[in-house]
Design a protein around this motif. Structure first.
Motif, PDB file in Angstrom:
ATOM      1  N   LYS A 177     -17.454 -60.861-119.541  1.00 37.67           N
ATOM      2  CA  LYS A 177     -17.346 -61.367-121.063  1.00 37.67           C
ATOM      3  C   LYS A 177     -18.252 -62.234-121.239  1.00 37.67           C
ATOM      4  CE  LYS A 177     -12.991 -59.448-122.473  1.00 37.67           C
ATOM      5  NZ  LYS A 177     -11.595 -59.560-123.071  1.00 37.67           N
ATOM      6  N   GLU A 178     -18.146 -63.337-120.407  1.00 37.66           N
ATOM      7  CA  GLU A 178     -18.848 -64.483-120.541  1.00 37.66           C
ATOM      8  C   GLU A 178     -20.478 -64.115-120.430  1.00 37.66           C
ATOM      9  OE1 GLU A 178     -17.777 -67.705-117.847  1.00 37.66           O
ATOM     10  OE2 GLU A 178     -15.605 -67.613-118.315  1.00 37.66           O
ATOM     11  N   LYS A 179     -20.870 -63.303-119.482  1.00 43.16           N
ATOM     12  CA  LYS A 179     -22.214 -62.789-119.305  1.00 43.16           C
ATOM     13  C   LYS A 179     -22.659 -62.108-120.419  1.00 43.16           C
ATOM     14  CE  LYS A 179     -22.269 -62.444-114.315  1.00 43.16           C
ATOM     15  NZ  LYS A 179     -22.347 -61.323-113.203  1.00 43.16           N
ATOM     16  N   GLU A 180     -22.024 -61.330-121.189  1.00 39.69           N
ATOM     17  CA  GLU A 180     -22.166 -60.414-122.351  1.00 39.69           C
ATOM     18  C   GLU A 180     -22.444 -61.700-123.398  1.00 39.69           C
ATOM     19  OE1 GLU A 180     -19.185 -57.732-123.141  1.00 39.69           O
ATOM     20  OE2 GLU A 180     -19.636 -56.535-121.461  1.00 39.69           O
ATOM     21  N   LYS A 181     -21.745 -62.678-123.678  1.00 40.25           N
ATOM     22  CA  LYS A 181     -21.936 -63.687-124.570  1.00 40.25           C
ATOM     23  C   LYS A 181     -23.168 -64.405-124.345  1.00 40.25           C
ATOM     24  CE  LYS A 181     -17.098 -64.413-125.734  1.00 40.25           C
ATOM     25  NZ  LYS A 181     -15.899 -65.392-125.770  1.00 40.25           N
ATOM     26  N   GLU A 182     -23.386 -64.712-123.220  1.00 39.85           N
ATOM     27  CA  GLU A 182     -24.716 -65.659-122.927  1.00 39.85           C
ATOM     28  C   GLU A 182     -26.017 -64.584-123.467  1.00 39.85           C
ATOM     29  OE1 GLU A 182     -24.761 -66.910-118.747  1.00 39.85           O
ATOM     30  OE2 GLU A 182     -22.907 -67.855-119.032  1.00 39.85           O
ATOM     31  N   LYS A 183     -25.799 -63.336-122.980  1.00 41.41           N
ATOM     32  CA  LYS A 183     -26.958 -62.435-123.188  1.00 41.41           C
ATOM     33  C   LYS A 183     -27.230 -62.318-124.768  1.00 41.41           C
ATOM     34  CE  LYS A 183     -26.817 -59.535-119.148  1.00 41.41           C
ATOM     35  NZ  LYS A 183     -26.780 -58.148-118.737  1.00 41.41           N
ATOM     36  N   LYS A 204     -26.279 -64.580-127.067  1.00 40.29           N
ATOM     37  CA  LYS A 204     -26.778 -66.014-127.331  1.00 40.29           C
ATOM     38  C   LYS A 204     -28.415 -66.049-127.223  1.00 40.29           C
ATOM     39  CE  LYS A 204     -25.570 -70.861-127.141  1.00 40.29           C
ATOM     40  NZ  LYS A 204     -24.600 -71.637-126.300  1.00 40.29           N
TER      41      LYS A 204
END
Length: 135
Positions: free
Chosen positions: A1-7, A9
């Motif tokens: 989930k964090e990677k998806e949020k970073e992408k 962003k």
């Protein structure tokens, strides 16, 4: 989930940067950017011809082409240009070409090019007169 949020962003940031670049590009007066390279200055003219078409105003079309050419190194010369931009509109089609010595070659009119020049006629006349005197 964090990677998806970073992408997501990163995508938003890239989108914002592209929008800012678009705003900067839109602030320029010319819609088309022509790369300027160091070249020797040339004189030019724009010739407009149309057949079976009254779609464009002559002066507006000529201004479109002259606005794209950088004026400081190049200059307009309507009587004896180095290059001529020929724009021909025929019905709903357009043709554009850049040629050299268009005016000096009688606008590529074969009939005019085949005619002897006035200077040559005078010289031939003088030569014929001197031959008759020699007889």
């Amino acid at each position: 989930k964090e990677k998806e949020k970073e992408k997501e962003k990163e995508k938003k940031e890239e989108k914002e940067k592209n929008e800012q670049k678009g705003e900067e590009a839109s602030s320029h007066p010319s819609p088309i950017s022509v790369p300027v390279s160091p070249v020797s200055p040339l004189s030019y003219s724009v010739e407009y011809e149309h057949r079976a078409s009254d779609t464009f105003e002559r002066l507006e079309l000529i201004n479109v082409f002259t606005d794209l050419i950088p004026i400081p190194p190049h200059r307009v010369n309507l009587s004896n240009p180095d290059k001529t931009i020929i724009v021909q509109v025929i019905r709903n089609a357009a043709a554009v070409s850049v040629v050299g010595s268009y005016k000096t070659d009688q606008k590529f009119n074969l009939r005019k090019l085949a005619e002897p020049k006035e200077d040559e006629e005078k010289e031939e006349g003088k030569g014929a007169a001197s031959k008759e005197e020699g007889k």
